[in-house]
Design an enzyme around this catalytic site. Structure first.
Site, PDB file in Angstrom:
ATOM      1  N   HIS A   1      -6.828  -8.258  18.167  1.00 52.16           N
ATOM      2  CA  HIS A   1      -8.233  -8.528  18.532  1.00 52.16           C
ATOM      3  C   HIS A   1      -8.751  -9.894  18.104  1.00 52.16           C
ATOM      4  O   HIS A   1      -9.962 -10.102  18.021  1.00 52.16           O
ATOM      5  CB  HIS A   1      -9.169  -7.427  18.003  1.00 52.16           C
ATOM      6  CG  HIS A   1      -8.740  -6.059  18.393  1.00 52.16           C
ATOM      7  ND1 HIS A   1      -8.844  -5.589  19.678  1.00 52.16           N
ATOM      8  CD2 HIS A   1      -8.160  -5.059  17.686  1.00 52.16           C
ATOM      9  CE1 HIS A   1      -8.364  -4.365  19.750  1.00 52.16           C
ATOM     10  NE2 HIS A   1      -7.930  -4.020  18.553  1.00 52.16           N
ATOM     11  N   GLN A   2      -7.857 -10.873  17.846  1.00 56.82           N
ATOM     12  CA  GLN A   2      -8.344 -12.227  17.569  1.00 56.82           C
ATOM     13  C   GLN A   2      -8.668 -12.904  18.896  1.00 56.82           C
ATOM     14  O   GLN A   2      -7.804 -12.992  19.776  1.00 56.82           O
ATOM     15  CB  GLN A   2      -7.307 -13.047  16.805  1.00 56.82           C
ATOM     16  CG  GLN A   2      -7.825 -14.435  16.441  1.00 56.82           C
ATOM     17  CD  GLN A   2      -6.805 -15.272  15.671  1.00 56.82           C
ATOM     18  OE1 GLN A   2      -5.619 -14.939  15.627  1.00 56.82           O
ATOM     19  NE2 GLN A   2      -7.281 -16.344  15.058  1.00 56.82           N
TER      20      GLN A   2
ATOM     21  N   ASP B   1       0.857  -1.191   0.000  1.00 58.69           N
ATOM     22  CA  ASP B   1       0.000   0.000   0.000  1.00 58.69           C
ATOM     23  C   ASP B   1       0.893   1.242   0.000  1.00 58.69           C
ATOM     24  O   ASP B   1       1.866   1.318   0.738  1.00 58.69           O
ATOM     25  CB  ASP B   1      -0.905  -0.018   1.236  1.00 58.69           C
ATOM     26  CG  ASP B   1      -2.039   0.985   1.130  1.00 58.69           C
ATOM     27  OD1 ASP B   1      -3.200   0.550   1.170  1.00 58.69           O
ATOM     28  OD2 ASP B   1      -1.776   2.198   1.023  1.00 58.69           O
ATOM     29  N   ILE B   2       0.559   2.205  -0.839  1.00 56.78           N
ATOM     30  CA  ILE B   2       1.374   3.409  -0.974  1.00 56.78           C
ATOM     31  C   ILE B   2       1.253   4.315   0.262  1.00 56.78           C
ATOM     32  O   ILE B   2       2.116   5.143   0.513  1.00 56.78           O
ATOM     33  CB  ILE B   2       0.984   4.164  -2.277  1.00 56.78           C
ATOM     34  CG1 ILE B   2       2.110   5.065  -2.749  1.00 56.78           C
ATOM     35  CG2 ILE B   2      -0.296   4.947  -2.101  1.00 56.78           C
ATOM     36  CD1 ILE B   2       1.926   5.582  -4.161  1.00 56.78           C
TER      37      ILE B   2
ATOM     38  N   HIS C   1     -10.720 -17.058  10.639  1.00 63.06           N
ATOM     39  CA  HIS C   1     -12.066 -16.689  10.203  1.00 63.06           C
ATOM     40  C   HIS C   1     -12.087 -15.240   9.717  1.00 63.06           C
ATOM     41  O   HIS C   1     -11.254 -14.433  10.119  1.00 63.06           O
ATOM     42  CB  HIS C   1     -13.090 -16.888  11.333  1.00 63.06           C
ATOM     43  CG  HIS C   1     -12.784 -16.116  12.582  1.00 63.06           C
ATOM     44  ND1 HIS C   1     -11.811 -16.503  13.474  1.00 63.06           N
ATOM     45  CD2 HIS C   1     -13.322 -14.998  13.091  1.00 63.06           C
ATOM     46  CE1 HIS C   1     -11.765 -15.652  14.486  1.00 63.06           C
ATOM     47  NE2 HIS C   1     -12.672 -14.716  14.278  1.00 63.06           N
ATOM     48  N   PHE C   2     -13.042 -14.960   8.843  1.00 61.72           N
ATOM     49  CA  PHE C   2     -13.196 -13.625   8.272  1.00 61.72           C
ATOM     50  C   PHE C   2     -14.529 -13.049   8.723  1.00 61.72           C
ATOM     51  O   PHE C   2     -15.550 -13.743   8.700  1.00 61.72           O
ATOM     52  CB  PHE C   2     -13.170 -13.683   6.737  1.00 61.72           C
ATOM     53  CG  PHE C   2     -11.852 -14.166   6.196  1.00 61.72           C
ATOM     54  CD1 PHE C   2     -10.877 -13.269   5.804  1.00 61.72           C
ATOM     55  CD2 PHE C   2     -11.587 -15.527   6.096  1.00 61.72           C
ATOM     56  CE1 PHE C   2      -9.659 -13.721   5.319  1.00 61.72           C
ATOM     57  CE2 PHE C   2     -10.375 -15.982   5.609  1.00 61.72           C
ATOM     58  CZ  PHE C   2      -9.400 -15.074   5.222  1.00 61.72           C
ATOM     59  N   HIS C   3     -14.513 -11.820   9.143  1.00 66.30           N
ATOM     60  CA  HIS C   3     -15.751 -11.119   9.486  1.00 66.30           C
ATOM     61  C   HIS C   3     -16.244 -10.377   8.244  1.00 66.30           C
ATOM     62  O   HIS C   3     -15.460  -9.703   7.581  1.00 66.30           O
ATOM     63  CB  HIS C   3     -15.497 -10.068  10.569  1.00 66.30           C
ATOM     64  CG  HIS C   3     -14.986 -10.620  11.859  1.00 66.30           C
ATOM     65  ND1 HIS C   3     -15.785 -10.783  12.968  1.00 66.30           N
ATOM     66  CD2 HIS C   3     -13.757 -11.044  12.221  1.00 66.30           C
ATOM     67  CE1 HIS C   3     -15.063 -11.277  13.959  1.00 66.30           C
ATOM     68  NE2 HIS C   3     -13.826 -11.443  13.534  1.00 66.30           N
TER      69      HIS C   3
ATOM     70  N   ASN D   1      -8.843 -10.878  11.887  1.00 66.96           N
ATOM     71  CA  ASN D   1      -7.947 -10.545  12.983  1.00 66.96           C
ATOM     72  C   ASN D   1      -6.957 -11.681  13.187  1.00 66.96           C
ATOM     73  O   ASN D   1      -7.332 -12.848  13.181  1.00 66.96           O
ATOM     74  CB  ASN D   1      -8.749 -10.329  14.277  1.00 66.96           C
ATOM     75  CG  ASN D   1      -9.721  -9.171  14.152  1.00 66.96           C
ATOM     76  OD1 ASN D   1      -9.421  -8.181  13.513  1.00 66.96           O
ATOM     77  ND2 ASN D   1     -10.884  -9.310  14.764  1.00 66.96           N
TER      78      ASN D   1
HETATM   79  P1  5GP Z   1      -9.608   1.321   0.224  1.00 64.66           P
HETATM   80  O1  5GP Z   1      -9.718   2.662   0.858  1.00 64.66           O
HETATM   81  O2  5GP Z   1     -10.221   1.297  -1.151  1.00 64.66           O
HETATM   82  O3  5GP Z   1     -10.050   0.203   1.116  1.00 64.66           O
HETATM   83  O4  5GP Z   1      -8.046   1.072   0.035  1.00 64.66           O
HETATM   84  C1  5GP Z   1      -7.356   1.568  -1.064  1.00 64.66           C
HETATM   85  C2  5GP Z   1      -5.903   1.537  -0.691  1.00 64.66           C
HETATM   86  O5  5GP Z   1      -5.142   1.708  -1.881  1.00 64.66           O
HETATM   87  C3  5GP Z   1      -5.497   2.682   0.257  1.00 64.66           C
HETATM   88  O6  5GP Z   1      -4.969   2.131   1.474  1.00 64.66           O
HETATM   89  C4  5GP Z   1      -4.435   3.470  -0.539  1.00 64.66           C
HETATM   90  O7  5GP Z   1      -3.337   3.891   0.261  1.00 64.66           O
HETATM   91  C5  5GP Z   1      -3.994   2.476  -1.605  1.00 64.66           C
HETATM   92  N1  5GP Z   1      -3.577   3.091  -2.863  1.00 64.66           N
HETATM   93  C6  5GP Z   1      -4.236   4.073  -3.550  1.00 64.66           C
HETATM   94  N2  5GP Z   1      -3.566   4.383  -4.675  1.00 64.66           N
HETATM   95  C7  5GP Z   1      -2.468   3.581  -4.719  1.00 64.66           C
HETATM   96  C8  5GP Z   1      -1.393   3.451  -5.650  1.00 64.66           C
HETATM   97  O8  5GP Z   1      -1.310   4.129  -6.681  1.00 64.66           O
HETATM   98  N3  5GP Z   1      -0.442   2.523  -5.350  1.00 64.66           N
HETATM   99  C9  5GP Z   1      -0.489   1.756  -4.220  1.00 64.66           C
HETATM  100  N4  5GP Z   1       0.502   0.881  -4.018  1.00 64.66           N
HETATM  101  N5  5GP Z   1      -1.494   1.845  -3.318  1.00 64.66           N
HETATM  102  C10 5GP Z   1      -2.480   2.759  -3.560  1.00 64.66           C
END
Ligand code: 5GP
Length: 115
Positions: free
Chosen positions: A65-66, A30-31, A72-74, A59
């Site tokens: 919080h498990q 995640d970025i 399992h998935f909520h 979790n």
């Molecule tokens: P959501 O809010 O849809 O559950 O999660 C989307 C996730 O995608 C967010 O945590 C955000 O940081 C990540 N994200 C958004 N744009 C990009 C991107 O261009 N690259 C990466 N690696 N992650 C992204």
């Protein structure tokens, strides 16, 4: 492929720090990570669930919080702004060099598990 950021990442038009990929799934860092190693696991085929608003949560471990030690998935509907899961989201920023190093480490660990 849906015209979303994730669609562009899957098609290679937007770069990512990939940690796993097969025919069906792409996983990448995640970025804006909530914590080191925050990974997104994305099906390559865009899915339509029919349900408008909900969270899927798993979790792992007592500090996360498990309570029941059986995986399992909520699935938690969010029918309005009040009920359902309340999420704190203290996002940081992914440093590109650190991201590359971290993605390599996770890829290596996944390869190790696969053997
Ligand atoms: P959501 O809010 O849809 O559950 O999660 C989307 C996730 O995608 C967010 O945590 C955000 O940081 C990540 N994200 C958004 N744009 C990009 C991107 O261009 N690259 C990466 N690696 N992650 C992204």
């Amino acid at each position: 492929m849906a015209d979303t950021i994730f669609g562009k990442i899957i098609s290679g038009h937007i770069p990512c720090h990939r940690v796993y990929e097969d025919d069906r799934v792409l996983a990448f860092l995640d970025i804006n990570p909530l914590s080191v190693g925050h990974t997104l696991v994305v099906p390559k085929e865009p899915a339509v669930t029919g349900t408008r608003d909900y969270n899927v949560l798993e979790n792992n471990g007592a500090p996360a919080h498990q309570a029941i030690a059986h995986v399992h998935f909520h699935i938690i509907p969010k029918p309005n702004g009040q009920e359902g899961l309340v999420v704190g989201w203290p996002a940081g920023a992914l440093d590109p060099a650190r991201g590359q190093e971290l993605a390599e480490k996770i890829r290596a660990a996944l390869l190790h598990i696969g053997k």
